[in-house]
Design a protein around this motif. Structure first.
Motif, PDB file in Angstrom:
ATOM      1  N   TRP A   1      -8.163   2.803   0.683  1.00 11.01           N
ATOM      2  CA  TRP A   1      -8.642   2.035  -0.629  1.00 11.01           C
ATOM      3  C   TRP A   1     -10.558   1.293  -0.434  1.00 11.01           C
ATOM      4  O   TRP A   1     -10.344   0.603   0.653  1.00 11.01           O
ATOM      5  CB  TRP A   1      -7.479   0.611  -0.483  1.00 11.01           C
ATOM      6  CG  TRP A   1      -5.820   0.914  -0.151  1.00 11.01           C
ATOM      7  CD1 TRP A   1      -5.344   1.687  -0.076  1.00 11.01           C
ATOM      8  CD2 TRP A   1      -5.907   1.013  -1.688  1.00 11.01           C
ATOM      9  NE1 TRP A   1      -4.027   1.645  -0.853  1.00 11.01           N
ATOM     10  CE2 TRP A   1      -4.294   1.473  -2.253  1.00 11.01           C
ATOM     11  CE3 TRP A   1      -6.227   0.702  -3.619  1.00 11.01           C
ATOM     12  CZ2 TRP A   1      -3.290   2.079  -3.415  1.00 11.01           C
ATOM     13  CZ3 TRP A   1      -5.450   1.504  -4.615  1.00 11.01           C
ATOM     14  CH2 TRP A   1      -3.779   2.633  -3.921  1.00 11.01           C
TER      15      TRP A   1
ATOM     16  N   LEU B   1       1.868   7.281  -6.300  1.00 13.70           N
ATOM     17  CA  LEU B   1       0.986   8.084  -6.807  1.00 13.70           C
ATOM     18  C   LEU B   1       1.405   9.612  -6.568  1.00 13.70           C
ATOM     19  O   LEU B   1       0.242  10.417  -6.422  1.00 13.70           O
ATOM     20  CB  LEU B   1      -0.021   7.474  -6.337  1.00 13.70           C
ATOM     21  CG  LEU B   1      -1.002   6.829  -6.616  1.00 13.70           C
ATOM     22  CD1 LEU B   1      -1.948   6.451  -5.697  1.00 13.70           C
ATOM     23  CD2 LEU B   1      -1.211   6.550  -7.938  1.00 13.70           C
TER      24      LEU B   1
ATOM     25  N   LEU C   1       0.306  11.174  -3.527  1.00 12.34           N
ATOM     26  CA  LEU C   1      -0.795  11.204  -2.824  1.00 12.34           C
ATOM     27  C   LEU C   1      -0.911  13.399  -2.436  1.00 12.34           C
ATOM     28  O   LEU C   1      -1.420  13.564  -2.706  1.00 12.34           O
ATOM     29  CB  LEU C   1      -1.655  10.618  -2.045  1.00 12.34           C
ATOM     30  CG  LEU C   1      -1.625   9.737  -2.788  1.00 12.34           C
ATOM     31  CD1 LEU C   1      -2.269   8.174  -1.622  1.00 12.34           C
ATOM     32  CD2 LEU C   1      -2.636   9.394  -3.513  1.00 12.34           C
TER      33      LEU C   1
ATOM     34  N   TYR D   1       1.160  -1.446   0.611  1.00 15.32           N
ATOM     35  CA  TYR D   1       0.068   0.580  -0.406  1.00 15.32           C
ATOM     36  C   TYR D   1       0.663   1.075  -0.133  1.00 15.32           C
ATOM     37  O   TYR D   1       0.355   2.313  -0.408  1.00 15.32           O
ATOM     38  CB  TYR D   1      -0.863   0.001   0.868  1.00 15.32           C
ATOM     39  CG  TYR D   1      -1.818  -1.384   1.531  1.00 15.32           C
ATOM     40  CD1 TYR D   1      -2.704  -1.386   0.542  1.00 15.32           C
ATOM     41  CD2 TYR D   1      -1.696  -1.849   2.405  1.00 15.32           C
ATOM     42  CE1 TYR D   1      -3.574  -2.538   0.389  1.00 15.32           C
ATOM     43  CE2 TYR D   1      -2.500  -2.776   2.733  1.00 15.32           C
ATOM     44  CZ  TYR D   1      -3.554  -3.792   1.091  1.00 15.32           C
ATOM     45  OH  TYR D   1      -3.985  -4.267   1.678  1.00 15.32           O
ATOM     46  N   GLU D   2       1.813   1.019   1.162  1.00 20.38           N
ATOM     47  CA  GLU D   2       2.771   2.460   1.304  1.00 20.38           C
ATOM     48  C   GLU D   2       3.740   2.365  -0.273  1.00 20.38           C
ATOM     49  O   GLU D   2       3.823   3.687  -0.664  1.00 20.38           O
ATOM     50  CB  GLU D   2       3.759   2.412   1.831  1.00 20.38           C
ATOM     51  CG  GLU D   2       2.851   2.272   3.125  1.00 20.38           C
ATOM     52  CD  GLU D   2       3.878   1.787   4.063  1.00 20.38           C
ATOM     53  OE1 GLU D   2       3.525   2.177   5.933  1.00 20.38           O
ATOM     54  OE2 GLU D   2       5.403   0.835   4.111  1.00 20.38           O
TER      55      GLU D   2
ATOM     56  N   GLU E   1       1.055   4.321  -3.126  1.00 16.85           N
ATOM     57  CA  GLU E   1       1.083   5.648  -2.648  1.00 16.85           C
ATOM     58  C   GLU E   1       1.507   6.623  -2.439  1.00 16.85           C
ATOM     59  O   GLU E   1       1.789   7.414  -2.635  1.00 16.85           O
ATOM     60  CB  GLU E   1       0.068   5.392  -0.438  1.00 16.85           C
ATOM     61  CG  GLU E   1      -1.444   4.802  -1.548  1.00 16.85           C
ATOM     62  CD  GLU E   1      -1.360   4.920   0.571  1.00 16.85           C
ATOM     63  OE1 GLU E   1      -0.788   5.163   1.351  1.00 16.85           O
ATOM     64  OE2 GLU E   1      -2.764   3.611   0.976  1.00 16.85           O
ATOM     65  N   ASN E   2       2.542   5.989  -2.391  1.00 18.90           N
ATOM     66  CA  ASN E   2       4.361   6.857  -3.025  1.00 18.90           C
ATOM     67  C   ASN E   2       4.540   6.763  -4.288  1.00 18.90           C
ATOM     68  O   ASN E   2       4.541   8.127  -4.469  1.00 18.90           O
ATOM     69  CB  ASN E   2       5.115   6.660  -1.888  1.00 18.90           C
ATOM     70  CG  ASN E   2       5.694   6.403  -0.715  1.00 18.90           C
ATOM     71  OD1 ASN E   2       4.676   7.465  -0.054  1.00 18.90           O
ATOM     72  ND2 ASN E   2       6.254   5.992  -0.389  1.00 18.90           N
TER      73      ASN E   2
ATOM     74  N   LEU F   1      -8.865   4.559  -4.716  1.00 21.49           N
ATOM     75  CA  LEU F   1      -8.744   5.035  -3.896  1.00 21.49           C
ATOM     76  C   LEU F   1      -9.474   6.153  -3.699  1.00 21.49           C
ATOM     77  O   LEU F   1      -9.194   6.888  -4.522  1.00 21.49           O
ATOM     78  CB  LEU F   1      -7.415   4.896  -3.853  1.00 21.49           C
ATOM     79  CG  LEU F   1      -5.973   5.516  -2.821  1.00 21.49           C
ATOM     80  CD1 LEU F   1      -6.240   4.590  -1.457  1.00 21.49           C
ATOM     81  CD2 LEU F   1      -5.048   5.797  -3.132  1.00 21.49           C
TER      82      LEU F   1
ATOM     83  N   TRP G   1      -6.086   9.108   3.314  1.00 30.16           N
ATOM     84  CA  TRP G   1      -6.698   7.791   1.700  1.00 30.16           C
ATOM     85  C   TRP G   1      -7.046   6.248   2.022  1.00 30.16           C
ATOM     86  O   TRP G   1      -6.479   5.710   2.956  1.00 30.16           O
ATOM     87  CB  TRP G   1      -6.380   7.702   0.545  1.00 30.16           C
ATOM     88  CG  TRP G   1      -5.237   9.405   0.515  1.00 30.16           C
ATOM     89  CD1 TRP G   1      -4.808  10.333   0.563  1.00 30.16           C
ATOM     90  CD2 TRP G   1      -6.154  10.149  -1.185  1.00 30.16           C
ATOM     91  NE1 TRP G   1      -4.508  11.677  -0.039  1.00 30.16           N
ATOM     92  CE2 TRP G   1      -5.213  11.182  -1.198  1.00 30.16           C
ATOM     93  CE3 TRP G   1      -7.408   9.717  -1.708  1.00 30.16           C
ATOM     94  CZ2 TRP G   1      -5.726  11.908  -2.381  1.00 30.16           C
ATOM     95  CZ3 TRP G   1      -7.727   9.945  -2.876  1.00 30.16           C
ATOM     96  CH2 TRP G   1      -6.853  11.511  -3.350  1.00 30.16           C
TER      97      TRP G   1
END
Length: 81
Positions: free
Chosen positions: A48, A11, A13, A4-5, A8-9, A37, A46
């Motif tokens: 999921w 992306l 965010l 997940y991290e 997310e990194n 997301l 955020w």
């Protein structure tokens, strides 16, 4: 860093101009995962739409788009004959 991290990194965010739900395509091991997301209820993080990561080592962001930016004209489904 978990899957997940890692996504997310990738992306970035914290640099997204508008906080809205995203469609995210991920390569997770041997599978391609399509998920969403979106901002949590307090808009301080955020969340999921489901638990897609099961500990796979190879996790890669393929692409993402804001749901509101998806343009569909007509029914684009394919049907069996």
């Amino acid at each position: 860093m978990n899957g997940y991290e890692k996504i997310e990194n990738a992306l970035n965010l914290d640099k997204i101009a508008c906080i809205e739900k995203l469609l995210v395509i991920i390569r997770c091991g041997d599978f391609i995962v399509h998920c969403t997301l979106g901002p949590n209820e307090d808009f301080d993080g955020w969340v999921w739409n489901y638990d897609w990561w099961e500990g796979e080592e190879n996790v890669e962001l393929i692409g993402a788009i804001a749901i509101n930016d998806i343009k569909i004209e007509g029914n684009q489904l394919k049907y069996r004959e």
